[in-house]
Design a protein around this motif. Structure first.
Motif, mmCIF file in Angstrom:
data_model
loop_
_atom_site.group_PDB
_atom_site.id
_atom_site.type_symbol
_atom_site.label_atom_id
_atom_site.label_comp_id
_atom_site.label_asym_id
_atom_site.label_seq_id
_atom_site.Cartn_x
_atom_site.Cartn_y
_atom_site.Cartn_z
ATOM 1 N N PRO A 1 39.124 37.795 -26.527
ATOM 2 C CA PRO A 1 37.839 38.424 -26.206
ATOM 3 C C PRO A 1 36.805 37.418 -25.730
ATOM 4 N N VAL A 2 35.839 37.903 -24.955
ATOM 5 C CA VAL A 2 34.698 37.082 -24.583
ATOM 6 C C VAL A 2 33.601 37.289 -25.617
ATOM 7 N N PHE A 3 32.834 36.257 -25.835
ATOM 8 C CA PHE A 3 31.725 36.359 -26.768
ATOM 9 C C PHE A 3 30.575 37.157 -26.177
ATOM 10 N N GLY A 4 29.906 37.934 -27.021
ATOM 11 C CA GLY A 4 28.611 38.483 -26.668
ATOM 12 C C GLY A 4 28.587 39.934 -26.243
ATOM 13 N N TYR A 5 27.721 40.209 -25.297
ATOM 14 C CA TYR A 5 27.381 41.572 -24.915
ATOM 15 C C TYR A 5 28.600 42.367 -24.465
ATOM 16 N N ASP A 6 29.526 41.717 -23.766
ATOM 17 C CA ASP A 6 30.662 42.427 -23.180
ATOM 18 C C ASP A 6 31.883 42.496 -24.068
ATOM 19 N N VAL A 7 31.787 42.041 -25.313
ATOM 20 C CA VAL A 7 32.943 42.134 -26.212
ATOM 21 C C VAL A 7 33.284 43.587 -26.521
ATOM 22 N N ILE A 8 32.384 44.494 -26.229
ATOM 23 C CA ILE A 8 32.648 45.912 -26.430
ATOM 24 C C ILE A 8 33.885 46.356 -25.639
ATOM 25 N N GLU A 9 34.222 45.617 -24.577
ATOM 26 C CA GLU A 9 35.410 45.938 -23.789
ATOM 27 C C GLU A 9 36.695 45.763 -24.607
ATOM 28 N N SER B 1 25.068 35.600 -22.576
ATOM 29 C CA SER B 1 26.137 36.574 -22.361
ATOM 30 C C SER B 1 25.609 37.853 -21.717
ATOM 31 N N VAL B 2 24.372 38.215 -22.010
ATOM 32 C CA VAL B 2 23.796 39.434 -21.423
ATOM 33 C C VAL B 2 23.570 39.244 -19.932
ATOM 34 N N ASN B 3 22.974 38.112 -19.560
ATOM 35 C CA ASN B 3 22.668 37.919 -18.139
ATOM 36 C C ASN B 3 23.822 37.292 -17.365
ATOM 37 N N ARG B 4 24.955 37.146 -18.057
ATOM 38 C CA ARG B 4 26.191 36.655 -17.437
ATOM 39 C C ARG B 4 26.065 35.238 -16.898
ATOM 40 N N LEU C 1 13.443 34.681 -16.245
ATOM 41 C CA LEU C 1 14.127 35.941 -15.972
ATOM 42 C C LEU C 1 14.740 35.896 -14.584
ATOM 43 N N ARG C 2 15.913 36.468 -14.478
ATOM 44 C CA ARG C 2 16.635 36.451 -13.213
ATOM 45 C C ARG C 2 16.549 37.820 -12.556
ATOM 46 N N PHE C 3 16.404 37.840 -11.249
ATOM 47 C CA PHE C 3 16.313 39.104 -10.540
ATOM 48 C C PHE C 3 17.299 39.088 -9.390
ATOM 49 N N PRO C 4 18.591 39.317 -9.699
ATOM 50 C CA PRO C 4 19.628 39.186 -8.682
ATOM 51 C C PRO C 4 19.677 40.348 -7.710
ATOM 52 N N VAL D 1 14.628 41.993 -23.929
ATOM 53 C CA VAL D 1 14.334 43.295 -23.322
ATOM 54 C C VAL D 1 14.635 43.274 -21.825
ATOM 55 N N ALA D 2 14.129 42.266 -21.132
ATOM 56 C CA ALA D 2 14.286 42.207 -19.682
ATOM 57 C C ALA D 2 15.745 42.071 -19.271
ATOM 58 N N GLU D 3 16.486 41.240 -19.969
ATOM 59 C CA GLU D 3 17.877 41.019 -19.578
ATOM 60 C C GLU D 3 18.742 42.251 -19.845
ATOM 61 N N ILE D 4 18.483 42.951 -20.929
ATOM 62 C CA ILE D 4 19.255 44.168 -21.217
ATOM 63 C C ILE D 4 18.951 45.238 -20.187
ATOM 64 N N LEU D 5 17.667 45.387 -19.840
ATOM 65 C CA LEU D 5 17.314 46.389 -18.826
ATOM 66 C C LEU D 5 17.863 46.027 -17.455
ATOM 67 N N ALA D 6 18.032 44.745 -17.186
ATOM 68 C CA ALA D 6 18.651 44.342 -15.920
ATOM 69 C C ALA D 6 20.120 44.739 -15.873
ATOM 70 N N ARG D 7 20.755 44.820 -17.043
ATOM 71 C CA ARG D 7 22.163 45.206 -17.107
ATOM 72 C C ARG D 7 22.351 46.713 -17.073
ATOM 73 N N LYS D 8 21.491 47.450 -17.803
ATOM 74 C CA LYS D 8 21.715 48.887 -17.958
ATOM 75 C C LYS D 8 20.410 49.672 -17.927
ATOM 76 N N ASP D 9 20.495 50.885 -17.414
ATOM 77 C CA ASP D 9 19.351 51.804 -17.401
ATOM 78 C C ASP D 9 19.329 52.540 -18.738
ATOM 79 N N ILE D 10 18.633 51.980 -19.713
ATOM 80 C CA ILE D 10 18.634 52.526 -21.071
ATOM 81 C C ILE D 10 17.220 52.494 -21.650
ATOM 82 N N ASN D 11 17.086 53.043 -22.838
ATOM 83 C CA ASN D 11 15.871 52.869 -23.624
ATOM 84 C C ASN D 11 16.056 51.623 -24.492
ATOM 85 N N VAL D 12 15.123 50.699 -24.429
ATOM 86 C CA VAL D 12 15.127 49.555 -25.353
ATOM 87 C C VAL D 12 13.931 49.714 -26.282
ATOM 88 N N ILE D 13 14.199 49.775 -27.565
ATOM 89 C CA ILE D 13 13.131 49.958 -28.556
ATOM 90 C C ILE D 13 13.038 48.700 -29.408
#
Length: 459
Positions: free
Chosen positions: A303-311, A268-271, A6-9, A102-114
């Motif tokens: 498009p870029v693959f992965g988490y940021d394709v939502i853009e 893609s999540v942790n860039r 896990l990365r903690f930038p 879980v950890a990488e998504i929470l590092a990206r955004k302040d959300i609920n991960v279920i």
């Protein structure tokens, strides 16, 4: 494949860990049910547990009471909510990647991960029994999301990440809301029992406002055809680099390609990687360098693959289902660096063969072998190729070019190159291409040169 470190930038992540540790001291922490092979042989009846992780309890899962979801403090409907849903568990063990997701998504955004733990029900040697359980899991998730709605949660803010069978569970859940949930991400959606089924019996683009899918094992456990608004086919969607090729490698032979989808997505999540994917009619055409045109996506480019394709959501929704391709390395970082290679030759007779390119800068070196087929080189005809390197070496101080035919016993040929041009991808970045002129290549003998800026030419 081990778990990602896990990365903690950011310094605030350390504070999260300290808070989470305090939470763990005050209450019991829950994790995915750990079963074993005997449960698989006997079979396990369905039991669904929902484990909540937030930045306040990022390492300590809270078991949600589905009848009274808000009895504990951390579930907050003002935050977006992401569900992660695993698939078939033939041996009963928890997914090794779940904590990292879980950890990488929470590092990206302040959300609920279920985390949707349906290991009881996913563990069964009889795969068909597990498939039968996907609909009931979706019913349970539908009921839970309705409770979130009643407390003010927006369906727009719901993101479901489903792996294998979890992808179809996400689709069934989304269909229960008539496709109103915000996003479904399908990581190698399961193929067996779903291939050939109509859209209402599997994941399809109508199940959410935006559906993106990754295919990594379509010749075995994965689904072959597109299921989303955009489908990514990593390395063609089948055999993945670094995965075992024979059954003698044990269980990794069966699961590596399928599981690779999760690890690519984590990059893609942790860039760690920002991988551009190219729309194309086939993987073969992509490897042949025929798919660099990204004009359909407007100024945003491919498009870029992965988490940021939502853009790219808005532009993708205006298009038909889009299939895209990219290649990867054997391990993380998985992203490759691409160049469009244009070779103009002046042999009087046709030459056939493949090309190898090596880029050097100081003590850094990277090589691309363009050899998935034999290419035709004609006099005064430009041949375009796709070169993909395992890492960036730029600006290249030296380039080695090698020509080969693969013929062991035949005569050795020469390839006379009038010009070679290397253009960094994606093309819309308009990065300066590198060139060299007047080269004579002897078969299997590398020629090393210093690249120079390309001249404007009619060739």
């Amino acid at each position: 494949m081990g778990m990602y470190l896990l990365r903690f930038p950011h310094s605030w992540l350390l504070a999260i860990m300290l808070v989470s540790s305090a939470v763990c001291e005050d209450q019991g922490c829950e994790d995915i049910t750990d079963l074993d092979l005997k449960h698989s042989i006997v079979g396990s009846s369905l039991k669904v547990r929902l484990l909540l992780f937030t930045r306040a309890n990022s390492t300590c899962g809270q078991l949600i009471d589905r009848e009274n979801p808000f009895s504990k403090p951390y579930l907050n409907v003002s935050r977006p909510t992401t569900f992660t849903i695993h698939g078939y568990r033939p041996t009963g063990s928890p997914p090794v990647w779940m904590r990292s997701v879980v950890a990488e998504i929470l590092a990206r955004k302040d959300i609920n991960v279920i985390v949707v733990d349906w290991n009881h029900g996913a563990t069964n040697i009889n795969y068909l029994k597990v498939v039968e359980n996907t609909r009931p899991v979706a019913v349970i998730l539908t009921d839970f999301i309705k409770k979130l709605q009643n407390k003010g949660a927006s369906l727009d803010s719901i993101h479901m990440i489903g792996v294998s069978l979890g992808a179809h569970i996400s689709g069934f859940t989304g269909a229960n809301f008539n496709g109103s949930i915000g996003r479904i991400t399908a990581l190698d959606p399961a193929g067996p029992s779903f291939t050939g089924k109509p859209p209402e019996e599997r994941l399809d683009p109508t199940d959410a406002q935006f559906v993106d899918a990754l295919h990594t094992d379509m010749d075995a456990f994965g689904f072959r055809k597109p299921v989303g608004h955009i489908d990514f086919y990593a390395n063609g969607g089948a055999d993945q680099p670094g995965c075992p090729k024979t059954i003698f490698s044990g269980s990794e032979y069966f699961k590596c390609d399928h599981q690779r989808s999760v690890f690519l997505y984590l990059d893609s999540v942790n860039r760690t990687c920002r991988t551009v994917a190219y729309p194309c009619s086939s993987y073969s055409d992509f490897l042949d360098g025929k798919c660099f045109n990204c004009s359909r996506f407007g100024s945003a480019g491919c498009p870029v693959f992965g988490y940021d394709v939502i853009e790219w959501k808005d532009v993708l929704l205006k298009l038909d289902q889009t299939s895209t391709y990219f290649t990867t390395n054997k391990a993380s970082p998985f992203c490759k660096v691409g160049y469009k290679v244009d070779i103009l030759t002046w042999n009087s007779e046709k030459r056939w063969g493949h090309i190898t390119l090596t880029l050097r800068k100081g003590d850094q070196e990277t090589t691309a072998e363009i050899n998935h087929k034999s290419y035709e080189f004609q006099q005064y005809t430009e041949t375009s190729l796709l070169a993909q390197f395992d890492r960036e070496v730029q600006p290249a101080e030296k380039i080695t070019l090698k020509y080969g035919t693969g013929n062991v016993f035949g005569p050795k040929y020469k390839l006379r190159v009038l010009r070679i041009r290397l253009t960094p991808l994606p093309l819309e970045l308009n990065l300066r291409p590198m060139c060299r002129y007047d080269l004579l290549l002897l078969e299997n003998k590398g020629v090393t040169f210093r690249p120079i800026p390309c001249e404007h030419s009619n060739f």
